[in-house]
Structure formats: C-alpha cells, structure tokens
Design a protein around this motif. Structure first.
Motif, PDB file in Angstrom:
ATOM      1  N   PRO A   1      26.413   4.436  20.073  1.00  0.00           N
ATOM      2  CA  PRO A   1      26.812   6.017  20.736  1.00  0.00           C
ATOM      3  C   PRO A   1      26.926   7.119  19.769  1.00  0.00           C
ATOM      4  O   PRO A   1      26.938   7.112  18.602  1.00  0.00           O
ATOM      5  CB  PRO A   1      28.256   5.397  20.908  1.00  0.00           C
ATOM      6  CG  PRO A   1      28.226   3.964  21.121  1.00  0.00           C
ATOM      7  CD  PRO A   1      27.295   3.699  20.081  1.00  0.00           C
ATOM      8  N   GLU A   2      26.600   8.172  20.357  1.00  0.00           N
ATOM      9  CA  GLU A   2      26.466   9.466  19.612  1.00  0.00           C
ATOM     10  C   GLU A   2      27.343   9.717  18.603  1.00  0.00           C
ATOM     11  O   GLU A   2      27.247  10.336  17.601  1.00  0.00           O
ATOM     12  CB  GLU A   2      26.401  10.650  20.698  1.00  0.00           C
ATOM     13  CG  GLU A   2      24.849  10.531  21.407  1.00  0.00           C
ATOM     14  CD  GLU A   2      23.533  10.806  20.545  1.00  0.00           C
ATOM     15  OE1 GLU A   2      23.729  11.467  19.532  1.00  0.00           O
ATOM     16  OE2 GLU A   2      22.616  10.226  20.876  1.00  0.00           O
ATOM     17  N   HIS A   3      28.788   9.660  19.162  1.00  0.00           N
ATOM     18  CA  HIS A   3      29.803  10.127  18.273  1.00  0.00           C
ATOM     19  C   HIS A   3      29.960   9.263  16.997  1.00  0.00           C
ATOM     20  O   HIS A   3      30.392   9.423  15.844  1.00  0.00           O
ATOM     21  CB  HIS A   3      31.332  10.134  19.030  1.00  0.00           C
ATOM     22  CG  HIS A   3      31.435   8.766  19.247  1.00  0.00           C
ATOM     23  ND1 HIS A   3      32.625   8.059  18.818  1.00  0.00           N
ATOM     24  CD2 HIS A   3      31.294   7.780  20.341  1.00  0.00           C
ATOM     25  CE1 HIS A   3      33.100   6.742  19.231  1.00  0.00           C
ATOM     26  NE2 HIS A   3      31.972   6.674  20.096  1.00  0.00           N
ATOM     27  N   VAL A   4      29.378   7.839  17.168  1.00  0.00           N
ATOM     28  CA  VAL A   4      29.477   7.024  16.025  1.00  0.00           C
ATOM     29  C   VAL A   4      28.384   7.206  15.005  1.00  0.00           C
ATOM     30  O   VAL A   4      28.653   7.373  14.051  1.00  0.00           O
ATOM     31  CB  VAL A   4      29.367   5.521  16.511  1.00  0.00           C
ATOM     32  CG1 VAL A   4      29.104   4.646  15.328  1.00  0.00           C
ATOM     33  CG2 VAL A   4      30.464   5.157  17.439  1.00  0.00           C
ATOM     34  N   LYS A   5      27.116   7.840  15.615  1.00  0.00           N
ATOM     35  CA  LYS A   5      26.132   8.361  14.666  1.00  0.00           C
ATOM     36  C   LYS A   5      26.605   9.348  14.101  1.00  0.00           C
ATOM     37  O   LYS A   5      26.157   9.613  12.879  1.00  0.00           O
ATOM     38  CB  LYS A   5      24.742   8.538  15.691  1.00  0.00           C
ATOM     39  CG  LYS A   5      24.138   7.250  16.145  1.00  0.00           C
ATOM     40  CD  LYS A   5      22.717   7.401  16.751  1.00  0.00           C
ATOM     41  CE  LYS A   5      22.822   8.032  17.962  1.00  0.00           C
ATOM     42  NZ  LYS A   5      21.654   8.399  18.587  1.00  0.00           N
ATOM     43  N   GLU A   6      27.125  10.538  14.568  1.00  0.00           N
ATOM     44  CA  GLU A   6      27.513  11.536  14.122  1.00  0.00           C
ATOM     45  C   GLU A   6      28.599  11.438  12.985  1.00  0.00           C
ATOM     46  O   GLU A   6      28.429  11.982  11.830  1.00  0.00           O
ATOM     47  CB  GLU A   6      28.158  12.674  15.298  1.00  0.00           C
ATOM     48  CG  GLU A   6      27.261  13.270  16.131  1.00  0.00           C
ATOM     49  CD  GLU A   6      26.068  14.008  15.491  1.00  0.00           C
ATOM     50  OE1 GLU A   6      26.476  14.732  14.359  1.00  0.00           O
ATOM     51  OE2 GLU A   6      24.869  13.859  15.836  1.00  0.00           O
TER      52      GLU A   6
END
Length: 381
Positions: free
Chosen positions: A43-48
């Motif tokens: 998920p994008e928020h985890v990568k960020e």
C-alpha cells in the motif's frame, strides 16, 4: 574442505518450491502458478512511511526486540483482530519475517533427539530448521482428514520425545484451517504437558468464510504457546521482511537472546513501514482478501469440472488438488506439464512425501493468468 561442513547442513536441501521455480525460470511461454507471492503492491501509505523514515534518518539500530512503538502497535493489532493479550514490553518480538521467527523458536526450544509434530503435507520451511537444531520432524498424516491436524489425529503421534507441535493454519499448501472447536480439543489435549505449541498464523488475515480464530485465545495453555504472524501476506510486504513472535515472558526472554545474536534487530526502515501498516492500514488486507476469494472460487470450480479431487481452502491462496497419476511421481508430472502444456505448478512432494500425487496451485496471480493456466491444465488432462 566440504567434508568439514556441519552434517546437519549437508543433509538439508533447497526448498522444493524454489527448486522447481528455478528449474522453469527463463523458459519461454510458461504460465507459472508456483510462488506464494501476492500480486498486489505494498500500500502506498506504507511505502511513504518507509521513505519518510529514511529522510528522517531513522537508519540506526533499534531495541533488539524492535521499536517499543512498533511492539505496542503489534500488541494492539492482535488484541483488536484476534483477541490476544501480550505485553509489548516483554512478550512481543519483531523479527526479520515469519521465517526468522520460526528459526529462533526452534533454536530456543529444541534439543537433540526432541520430536516436532507437523501436519503433512506441510510447508517445507519447518523440517530443515528442526533438523539443524538436531531434532526430529514427525509428519502426521492428515490426508484422510481434509488436511487437518485435529486432536484425534495428533494424539496418535505424541511420544515421550515430543517437544513441540506446529499448527500452520491457514495452511500452505492446502489452504485449510481449524475451527474453534477443533482448536479447543487440541488445547485440552496438550494442557499441562511438557509440549510447546507453535502456531504459524502468517495467513491469518486471508480467510474467506469466517475470520481467523487463534488458538492463542485459549489462555489455559498460554505458557506453552508461541504465536507467529507477520505482514508479508496481509499487507503484501514480502520484501520488507517484518514478522513477529508472541509468547509469555518466560519464553520470550529466551527467544530474544537467540534473536539478538542472530540479527541484532529488524531493519529500522521496515519497522517504520510496519508501524504504519499496523496502525493506519488495519484494513489493507480487505480488498486483497475479496479478490483472492474470487480467484479461489474460480480455480476451485475449474478443478471440479476437470474431475480433480480438491479440498476447498478456508484461507491463504493455494489449492492442493490430487492428480490421477498412473505412473511416475509428482515431480515428473510437473516436468511433463511444463514441457507439454507450458504450465508450472509445484509438485506435491515438495511438501513432504505425503504430498506425493498432489500439485500445489497458487492463485496469487491475476485472473487472466489463472484463466490461461486452467485452460492449459484442462487441455493437458
């Protein structure tokens, strides 16, 4: 110098899953349904959160057991999801994936000549680690019990040498799980015995008809229990390598010693990503689970149409159909499928000799790939 290598190391082999995957890699026009790798991105928020941790220079050692903030998040997460109660200060250890958690568990609790009961067919990652500790894997035959290691099956394999029982549910390679009643019977069977129970619950978030029920809820065996979970499957974070182990303080303090000398601590960057996943991404698995269920239903129905005997999985993303092999082995069938149909499945004997005659199909692939794979299998049959 090879003759000086530890005999326990010389006697283990590369996983049959990887061995077959490597064998077919690079071949042209192959549809591969072999690897249990989610086909979703992290998920994008985890990568960020991972990127931000680098920018903020969170690139140093952490506490051996992982950042306290992460351990608190793990404890809160398993309490909310599975009604488990573990103290983040003394009973939670963040590990380098669930695999390292399994490794430190076996190295902590096993001594030479101990026996560990596994449900067969079984994921090939346990036996070598047991053998490296000098102990003996004992494979319990679950083939006539819908691949379930229930108390009545388990009881036949317990001896004076039994030190540990492994419950890997939902299961790799079969996808089956155990009900609350079945788990309670196991808890009653081992209560008070000098036997550990390792519950590998890495697929806990990927169950379909009903939520995962953890055997950790039976507090009467809490001091015998070691629970392993992680984010690889639930949040599609296989490469981030974050798992965790939950155990009573009396056990965890010894696990931590082995863990410390093994890896010092998990990667700090991955810990910050995991913190984000466990706090802001509690529902990240929901859309993945819905898609996996569609895929499971499709592949299962196709296998039924082909007349292949298959147990309907409760979770994970595998099916384990039995093939009417007239001659040869599962491995030879796998090679024949590759050569004649351009289809790669994992031979069942990769999951212990009790997997002979079966093939594992991973449906952690998009529907287009699965449809082509089923067409090739149908044409081959």
């Amino acid at each position: 110098m090879e003759h000086l290598i530890n005999d326990n190391v010389k006697n283990i082999e590369i996983s049959g899953i990887r061995k077959f995957f490597n064998l077919v890699s690079g071949k042209s026009d192959i549809v591969s349904l072999t690897i249990g790798q989610p086909d979703f991105y992290t998920p994008e928020h985890v990568k960020e959160a991972g990127k931000l941790s680098i920018d903020q220079n969170h690139t140093t050692y952490t506490h051996n057991a992982g950042m306290l903030q992460l351990r608190e998040a793990i404890a809160a997460y398993v309490n909310e999801k599975y009604d488990l109660n573990y103290n983040p200060n003394h009973e939670v250890i963040a590990t380098v994936g669930a695999s390292q958690a399994i490794d430190i568990t076996f190295r902590t609790i096993l001594s030479p000549d101990d026996e560990v009961i596994l449900p067969g067919p079984v994921y090939p990652g346990y036996e070598p680690l047991i053998q490296l500790a000098g102990a003996k894997p004992v494979i319990a035959d679950t083939r006539t019990n819908d691949f379930k290691l229930t108390a009545d099956v388990l009881e036949r394999y317990i001896t004076n040498q039994t030190k540990c029982i492994v419950l890997p549910y939902p299961s790799n390679p079969t996808g089956v799980s155990l009900t609350k009643d079945e788990l309670q019977e196991i808890a009653e069977l081992i209560k008070g015995k000098s036997i550990f129970l390792l519950a590998d619950e890495i697929y806990a978030e990927l169950t379909y008809e009903k939520p995962h029920y953890s055997i950790g809820r039976f507090t009467e065996i809490r001091d015998q229990m070691i629970i392993i979970q992680g984010l690889s499957k639930s949040h599609s974070m296989t490469g981030w390598r974050i798992g965790y182990v939950l155990a009573s303080e009396k056990i965890a303090k010894h696990l931590l010693k082995v863990h410390q000398y093994n890896v010092s601590c998990p990667t700090s960057i991955s810990q910050y990503a995991a913190l984000e996943a466990l706090t802001e991404g509690k529902s990240d698995a929901d859309p993945m689970r819905q898609e996996y269920k569609k895929r499971r239903d499709y592949v299962y129905q196709e296998l039924q149409k082909m007349g292949l005997d298959t147990v309907l999985p409760d979770g994970a993303f595998y099916l384990f159909p039995k093939f009417p092999i007239r001659e040869g082995s599962s491995f030879e069938l796998g090679l024949d499928l590759v050569n004649k149909a351009g289809l790669a499945l994992v031979p069942g004997d990769a999951f212990s000799p009790l997997g002979e005659g079966y093939m594992r199909i991973s449906y952690a692939y998009d529907m287009e790939t699965l449809k082509e794979g089923m067409k090739r299998l149908r044409d081959y049959l």
